[in-house]
Motif scaffolding. Sequence first.
Motif, PDB file in Angstrom:
ATOM      1  N   LEU A  74      75.813  58.088  85.519  1.00 30.39           N
ATOM      2  CA  LEU A  74      74.485  58.535  85.930  1.00 30.39           C
ATOM      3  C   LEU A  74      74.503  60.006  86.318  1.00 30.39           C
ATOM      4  CD1 LEU A  74      71.575  57.833  86.418  1.00 30.39           C
ATOM      5  CD2 LEU A  74      72.204  56.927  88.671  1.00 30.39           C
ATOM      6  N   SER A 102      71.877  50.701  88.940  1.00 31.71           N
ATOM      7  CA  SER A 102      72.880  51.220  89.865  1.00 31.71           C
ATOM      8  C   SER A 102      72.821  50.496  91.207  1.00 31.71           C
ATOM      9  CB  SER A 102      72.672  52.722  90.076  1.00 31.71           C
ATOM     10  OG  SER A 102      71.509  52.947  90.854  1.00 31.71           O
ATOM     11  N   GLN A 129      69.092  53.591  84.210  1.00 39.21           N
ATOM     12  CA  GLN A 129      70.371  53.574  84.916  1.00 39.21           C
ATOM     13  C   GLN A 129      70.185  53.460  86.428  1.00 39.21           C
ATOM     14  OE1 GLN A 129      73.672  56.120  83.456  1.00 39.21           O
ATOM     15  NE2 GLN A 129      72.145  56.981  82.072  1.00 39.21           N
ATOM     16  N   SER A 132      66.102  57.082  80.112  1.00 40.37           N
ATOM     17  CA  SER A 132      67.500  56.680  80.282  1.00 40.37           C
ATOM     18  C   SER A 132      67.908  56.729  81.751  1.00 40.37           C
ATOM     19  CB  SER A 132      68.402  57.591  79.458  1.00 40.37           C
ATOM     20  OG  SER A 132      69.771  57.301  79.704  1.00 40.37           O
TER      21      SER A 132
END
Length: 383
Positions: A36, A90, A86, A82
């Motif tokens: 990330l 997370s 993520q 994107s």
Amino acid sequence: MRLVVVFCLIATLCALAFGYYVSQARRHVGADYTALVTDVVRAQQDPAALRITLDSLIDSQDLIHLEQIHDLLWRIPRRIESIQRQLRRSELAPTRYADLVEELTYVASRLPALEAAVDAAAEEGLDEPASEAMLSLGMEVEEGLAWAYSELNEQLHQASAEQRLLMERLTLAVAVLLLLLLLAVGAVMLMLLHLYRQRETMRLQSRTDELTGLSNRRWLREMAEQAFDRWRRHGAPLSLILLDLDHFKRINDDFGHPLGDAVLVAFARALEREVRRIDTVARMGGEEFAILMPDSDMAGAQHLAERILRATRAMPLPGPAADRRLTVSIGVVEVADETGFDRLYSRADQLLYQAKKSGRDRVVSDHDAEDTEWQDHEDDTRG
């Protein structure tokens, strides 16, 4: 010894496990955020590139810059999508990035308008009001992206630092737990060792005479039963020597029981020096002792008895009894047709009684008893 080996093995395994855990923890610490953070760093290039392109467009008004903006407008929403995906996957708490996601969502909603303004500027020319609208929207998008990515990058670094701190604390906790485990295992090992020593002490006490340290009657009987089993299976010779100190009561009466005990201990050591390693020396009680001799016939037993007889005569007595001389009466037998230890012991006791009756300080064996009986028979016949 085995407990020590087991404890060392457990300690080694714990050390290896802890070392492996630490190496893996260091390797993976922050791994949840690595991808990330990488994408955010790359995404931060987009607002920078957009700012540079807009500045270049103001300076040169070259249409090629509009194509560069088109490329950025194609890449920026994919980056945003994107990163948002993520973030949802997370370990970062949603409350920490909610404002940033909201800002990125707003920026993404402004991108179609910016794209339309770029198309209008390309058609109407960079000097028209459409150009001013495009520049204004571009600056708005650039500022929103720059702020959101910068804040997100800081949040991720902070989260990574918190994760590292958590891993350090967890490592410390694991180390403490392993230490406590080793202490617990060590305590159990010590307890088992203590119990083992207590059991061995009790076992030794159950087979040992407390005063002299020799075997006691109980252990002699057990060893005799084993020797009898070997005699029955293999026919190996087996002998028993029974010994009794002469006039020992006088020593106790004249010098006291402590000195008498010292004499018994000294006599026990003298017996241990004379016997073989396979022989069993036991104190039967009082001043009576016995020697069980596996794999020894009558000749060997008589030879040992004679040595003991001489050694006892030469044995110095302690303290005030130094001017006294100690003697011993001995009966010697070899297993013939006995069915067990009791019968063998009874025969040896009878021979010991004959030695006492005959004047003490002597050895009487089966052979001597047979010769005495034969001589008595001859005397009766002549009479």
